[in-house]
Design an enzyme around this catalytic site. Structure first.
Site, PDB file in Angstrom:
ATOM      1  N   ASP A   1       0.992  -1.305  -0.332  1.00 33.60           N
ATOM      2  CA  ASP A   1       0.156   0.054  -0.003  1.00 33.60           C
ATOM      3  C   ASP A   1       0.582   1.234  -0.309  1.00 33.60           C
ATOM      4  O   ASP A   1       0.688   2.164   0.732  1.00 33.60           O
ATOM      5  CB  ASP A   1      -1.097   0.054   0.852  1.00 33.60           C
ATOM      6  CG  ASP A   1      -1.989  -1.540   1.395  1.00 33.60           C
ATOM      7  OD1 ASP A   1      -1.815  -1.813   0.074  1.00 33.60           O
ATOM      8  OD2 ASP A   1      -1.704  -1.825   2.371  1.00 33.60           O
TER       9      ASP A   1
ATOM     10  N   LYS B   1       1.660   1.730  -4.802  1.00 39.69           N
ATOM     11  CA  LYS B   1       2.820   1.353  -6.109  1.00 39.69           C
ATOM     12  C   LYS B   1       1.727   1.438  -7.675  1.00 39.69           C
ATOM     13  O   LYS B   1       1.861   2.050  -8.658  1.00 39.69           O
ATOM     14  CB  LYS B   1       2.442   0.335  -6.269  1.00 39.69           C
ATOM     15  CG  LYS B   1       3.336  -0.762  -5.126  1.00 39.69           C
ATOM     16  CD  LYS B   1       3.923  -1.967  -4.756  1.00 39.69           C
ATOM     17  CE  LYS B   1       2.899  -2.745  -3.824  1.00 39.69           C
ATOM     18  NZ  LYS B   1       2.280  -2.277  -2.721  1.00 39.69           N
TER      19      LYS B   1
ATOM     20  N   GLY C   1      -4.516  -4.473  -3.515  1.00 40.85           N
ATOM     21  CA  GLY C   1      -5.367  -3.215  -3.583  1.00 40.85           C
ATOM     22  C   GLY C   1      -5.072  -1.996  -3.868  1.00 40.85           C
ATOM     23  O   GLY C   1      -4.061  -1.875  -3.569  1.00 40.85           O
ATOM     24  N   HIS C   2      -5.015  -1.693  -5.266  1.00 39.36           N
ATOM     25  CA  HIS C   2      -3.948  -0.158  -5.984  1.00 39.36           C
ATOM     26  C   HIS C   2      -5.543   0.682  -6.263  1.00 39.36           C
ATOM     27  O   HIS C   2      -6.294   0.331  -7.141  1.00 39.36           O
ATOM     28  CB  HIS C   2      -3.222  -0.749  -7.007  1.00 39.36           C
ATOM     29  CG  HIS C   2      -2.591  -1.754  -7.445  1.00 39.36           C
ATOM     30  ND1 HIS C   2      -1.453  -2.071  -6.354  1.00 39.36           N
ATOM     31  CD2 HIS C   2      -2.600  -2.956  -7.578  1.00 39.36           C
ATOM     32  CE1 HIS C   2      -1.068  -2.970  -6.147  1.00 39.36           C
ATOM     33  NE2 HIS C   2      -1.416  -4.161  -7.321  1.00 39.36           N
TER      34      HIS C   2
ATOM     35  N   GLN D   1       1.672  -6.762  -3.686  1.00 45.85           N
ATOM     36  CA  GLN D   1       2.291  -6.784  -1.797  1.00 45.85           C
ATOM     37  C   GLN D   1       4.273  -5.915  -1.659  1.00 45.85           C
ATOM     38  O   GLN D   1       3.596  -4.535  -2.611  1.00 45.85           O
ATOM     39  CB  GLN D   1       2.583  -8.238  -1.629  1.00 45.85           C
ATOM     40  CG  GLN D   1       1.615  -8.787  -1.574  1.00 45.85           C
ATOM     41  CD  GLN D   1       0.930  -9.083  -2.440  1.00 45.85           C
ATOM     42  OE1 GLN D   1       0.994  -9.125  -3.587  1.00 45.85           O
ATOM     43  NE2 GLN D   1      -0.282  -8.744  -3.040  1.00 45.85           N
TER      44      GLN D   1
HETATM   45  P1  GDP Z   1      -0.732   0.490  -3.378  1.00 48.99           P
HETATM   46  O1  GDP Z   1      -0.898  -1.338  -3.076  1.00 48.99           O
HETATM   47  O2  GDP Z   1       0.324  -0.016  -3.397  1.00 48.99           O
HETATM   48  O3  GDP Z   1      -0.959   0.942  -5.095  1.00 48.99           O
HETATM   49  O4  GDP Z   1      -1.451   1.088  -2.305  1.00 48.99           O
HETATM   50  P2  GDP Z   1      -3.296   1.789  -2.094  1.00 48.99           P
HETATM   51  O5  GDP Z   1      -3.707   2.190  -3.609  1.00 48.99           O
HETATM   52  O6  GDP Z   1      -3.750   0.486  -1.818  1.00 48.99           O
HETATM   53  O7  GDP Z   1      -2.518   2.735  -1.335  1.00 48.99           O
HETATM   54  C1  GDP Z   1      -1.651   3.939  -1.530  1.00 48.99           C
HETATM   55  C2  GDP Z   1      -3.169   4.937  -1.287  1.00 48.99           C
HETATM   56  O8  GDP Z   1      -2.195   6.701  -1.327  1.00 48.99           O
HETATM   57  C3  GDP Z   1      -3.830   5.093  -2.977  1.00 48.99           C
HETATM   58  O9  GDP Z   1      -5.501   5.841  -1.677  1.00 48.99           O
HETATM   59  C4  GDP Z   1      -3.689   6.310  -3.135  1.00 48.99           C
HETATM   60  O10 GDP Z   1      -4.498   7.175  -3.680  1.00 48.99           O
HETATM   61  C5  GDP Z   1      -3.254   7.031  -2.161  1.00 48.99           C
HETATM   62  N1  GDP Z   1      -1.802   8.371  -2.399  1.00 48.99           N
HETATM   63  C6  GDP Z   1      -0.220   7.406  -3.433  1.00 48.99           C
HETATM   64  N2  GDP Z   1       0.438   8.529  -3.484  1.00 48.99           N
HETATM   65  C7  GDP Z   1      -0.623   9.647  -2.750  1.00 48.99           C
HETATM   66  C8  GDP Z   1      -0.003  10.633  -2.320  1.00 48.99           C
HETATM   67  O11 GDP Z   1       1.443  11.575  -2.444  1.00 48.99           O
HETATM   68  N3  GDP Z   1      -0.508  11.621  -1.786  1.00 48.99           N
HETATM   69  C9  GDP Z   1      -2.125  10.816  -0.716  1.00 48.99           C
HETATM   70  N4  GDP Z   1      -1.966  12.114  -0.375  1.00 48.99           N
HETATM   71  N5  GDP Z   1      -2.199   9.538  -1.291  1.00 48.99           N
HETATM   72  C10 GDP Z   1      -1.772   9.125  -2.246  1.00 48.99           C
HETATM   73  P1  IMO Z   2      -1.166  -3.534  -1.878  1.00 46.39           P
HETATM   74  O1  IMO Z   2      -0.586  -4.632  -3.620  1.00 46.39           O
HETATM   75  C1  IMO Z   2      -1.165  -4.981   2.087  1.00 46.39           C
HETATM   76  C2  IMO Z   2      -0.965  -9.029   3.422  1.00 46.39           C
HETATM   77  C3  IMO Z   2      -1.992  -9.283   4.267  1.00 46.39           C
HETATM   78  C4  IMO Z   2      -1.532 -10.544   4.950  1.00 46.39           C
HETATM   79  C5  IMO Z   2      -0.674 -11.109   4.277  1.00 46.39           C
HETATM   80  C6  IMO Z   2      -0.932 -12.480   3.820  1.00 46.39           C
HETATM   81  O2  IMO Z   2      -2.058  -4.084  -2.578  1.00 46.39           O
HETATM   82  O3  IMO Z   2       0.388  -3.810  -1.756  1.00 46.39           O
HETATM   83  P2  IMO Z   2      -2.316 -13.300   1.672  1.00 46.39           P
HETATM   84  O4  IMO Z   2      -4.471 -12.679   1.722  1.00 46.39           O
HETATM   85  O5  IMO Z   2      -2.263 -12.522   0.786  1.00 46.39           O
HETATM   86  O6  IMO Z   2      -2.169 -13.991   1.951  1.00 46.39           O
HETATM   87  O7  IMO Z   2      -2.282 -12.047   3.051  1.00 46.39           O
HETATM   88  O8  IMO Z   2      -0.002 -10.249   3.123  1.00 46.39           O
HETATM   89  N1  IMO Z   2      -1.673  -7.847   1.900  1.00 46.39           N
HETATM   90  C7  IMO Z   2      -1.137  -7.221   2.112  1.00 46.39           C
HETATM   91  N2  IMO Z   2      -1.619  -5.643   3.092  1.00 46.39           N
HETATM   92  N3  IMO Z   2      -1.401  -4.761   0.898  1.00 46.39           N
HETATM   93  C8  IMO Z   2      -1.178  -5.394   0.021  1.00 46.39           C
HETATM   94  O9  IMO Z   2      -0.955  -5.863  -1.359  1.00 46.39           O
HETATM   95  C9  IMO Z   2      -1.417  -7.137   0.188  1.00 46.39           C
HETATM   96  N4  IMO Z   2      -1.592  -8.081  -0.052  1.00 46.39           N
HETATM   97  C10 IMO Z   2      -1.459  -9.388   1.261  1.00 46.39           C
HETATM   98  O10 IMO Z   2      -2.911  -8.080   4.507  1.00 46.39           O
HETATM   99  O11 IMO Z   2      -1.147  -9.928   6.973  1.00 46.39           O
HETATM  100 MG    MG Z   3      -2.761  -2.042  -1.676  1.00 44.43          MG
END
Ligand code: GDP
Ligand code: IMO
Ligand code: MG
Length: 428
Positions: free
Chosen positions: A13, A16, A40-41, A223
């Site tokens: 999270d 990416k 989850g992106h 991840q």
């Molecule tokens: P990922 O799994 O690495 O793709 O990240 P996620 O999407 O799960 O979580 C990142 C969150 O941060 C998302 O809600 C993005 O919209 C938000 N985000 C990404 N870059 C920035 C930033 O520079 N500032 C802020 N405030 N939010 C950001």
């Molecule tokens: P993104 O791509 C954050 C965590 C789960 C759990 C562990 C194992 O959005 O960064 P799983 O279902 O993969 O067997 O769970 O890994 N986990 C993540 N945490 N971001 C993710 O993906 C994750 N994918 C799995 O919360 O601790």
């Molecule tokens: Mg994510």
């Protein structure tokens, strides 16, 4: 010609999805090489917000060919749902390619994920419950179902029966659940074949040819490094290689073809699920980060655990992945803090340790040693060049850069697609 790997530096999270989307307009292929719909992106484009799970984030850029490579575990029902939802919103998903060697997540993997977690009790991993771990376990146990099996009914039936043989004993005798009928699974999987057929191909060959033709290929990791099954905080990890090496095995592209490794790192740290997290905050600072950064899971909605930036983890990530560039995200979330602590080393049982300890007990006992940096109050979400950042924000970024083992080439200053400060071009 550029083959670029983009991975998460911490526990996921990091942003990416947004970073991939940023590069999307300049790349020809975006490849997902590990994980599945546990990812989850969130990508924000103007007023539109997209939540992507199984599909690579590059799918939002017109002209990009998204690829689900062999290292991914595919829940085909989820794949179709995600494709339909994007099509309804006007996104062109017609170019998607899926590897014939990718493994398939079935109903029994989802069931096993849930029951084994329950069985673990307080030792549970806190998985996303999507069947990821059991599907990878079957792959390694050589009883997995691959995408290509969906096109051969006889083989599929034999494999599903084989996979369920032992599992049904476990489900009934150990977990007290009903046995799963092989025929139900076979019927469901066969029903996907027709729609899937035009998408499937030898993606390793496709990507090899693309690189030979001078195309730009971005490998998007799900991840993150600390969730990697080999290099993360085992057993509190996911079941795939989320590090840059995973891009090689997970796609069939050789290591000497990779030109660049970009790690996305948050200006602080978050984690979802169980496991050690040295800089975790349990006070109002943690609440501040969670509220300001909107730190709630994109996949499961769970509140994310929040803590300060951990420089030893960034250095570890730089080393394990061969990071050439960091993208530092969410700097804007720190705006308004009087002081920003950064973990520069750990104290393990009274001894100073500068690098991430390989022993899990040591990592569990690691107490952060902090250095404090002055904060800033100016709104930075509209800033687009490094020099426009308040001096304290510049100093914070430069301090992280000096501690983290690679240069910081871009800085996220807001969720929006445009909210980024680029210091060094990430592609050329
Ligand atoms: P990922 O799994 O690495 O793709 O990240 P996620 O999407 O799960 O979580 C990142 C969150 O941060 C998302 O809600 C993005 O919209 C938000 N985000 C990404 N870059 C920035 C930033 O520079 N500032 C802020 N405030 N939010 C950001
Ligand atoms: P993104 O791509 C954050 C965590 C789960 C759990 C562990 C194992 O959005 O960064 P799983 O279902 O993969 O067997 O769970 O890994 N986990 C993540 N945490 N971001 C993710 O993906 C994750 N994918 C799995 O919360 O601790
Ligand atoms: Mg994510």
């Amino acid at each position: 010609m550029p083959a670029i790997v983009l991975i998460g530096a911490q526990w996921g999270d990091e942003g990416k999805g947004k970073a991939t989307d940023l590069l999307g307009s300049r790349v020809d292929y975006v490849v997902k090489f590990n994980g599945g719909n546990n990812a989850g992106h969130t990508v924000v484009v103007g007023d539109e917000k997209y939540a992507l799970h199984l599909l690579p984030s590059g799918i939002l850029s017109p002209g990009v060919t998204p690829v689900i490579a062999n290292g991914v575990v595919v829940d085909v029902e989820v794949l179709f749902e995600e494709l339909d939802a994007l099509s309804e919103r006007g996104v062109d998903v017609s170019r998607l390619k899926v590897s014939l060697n990718a493994h398939v997540i079935t109903a029994y993997h989802r069931t096993l994920d849930k029951v084994t977690e329950r069985f673990l009790g307080k030792r549970q991993i806190g998985t996303t419950g999507r069947g990821i771990g059991p599907a990878y376990a079957d792959k390694i146990n050589r009883v997995g179902i691959r995408v290509q099996d969906l096109f051969d009914e006889n083989i599929l039936r034999q494999k599903v029966e084989g996979a369920l043989d032992q599992k049904n004993h476990m489900l009934v005798k150990v977990y007290n659940r009903r046995a799963i009928e092989a025929e139900e699974i076979v019927t469901e999987l066969l029903s996907y074949a027709e729609r899937l057929r035009p998408m499937v191909t030898d993606t390793a060959l496709l990507l090899h040819q693309a690189l030979n033709d001078g195309k730009t290929v971005l490998f998007e990791g799900g991840q993150a490094t600390m969730l990697d099954v080999d290099h993360g905080t085992y057993p509190f990890v996911t079941s795939s290689n989320a590090t840059s090496g995973g891009a090689v095995t997970g796609s069939g592209i050789a290591p000497n073809r990779i030109d660049r490794v970009i790690a996305v790192v948050k200006a602080y740290t978050t984690r979802v699920g169980s496991g050690p997290f040295p800089t975790e905050l349990f006070d109002e600072s943690g609440e501040y980060l969670r509220a300001n950064g909107f730190e709630f899971g994109t996949t499961t909605g769970r509140p994310r655990r929040c803590g300060w930036y951990d420089a030893p983890i960034a250095r570890y990530t730089a080393r394990i992945n061969g990071v050439t560039d960091f993208v530092l995200t969410k700097l804007d979330v720190l705006t308004g803090l009087a002081e920003i602590p950064v973990c520069v080393a750990y104290s393990v049982d009274g001894v100073r340790v500068d690098e991430v300890p390989v022993s899990q007990s040591d990592f569990h006992h690691a107490v952060p040693i902090y250095e404090n940096f002055p904060g800033w109050t100016e709104d930075i979400t509209g800033v687009r060049t490094f020099d426009e950042l308040p001096q304290a924000a510049q100093d914070y970024v430069l301090a992280l850069e000096s501690m983290s083992g690679s240069r910081i080439s871009a800085i996220g200053v807001g969720p929006d697609r445009e909210a980024i400060v680029v210091r060094h071009d990430l592609i050329d």
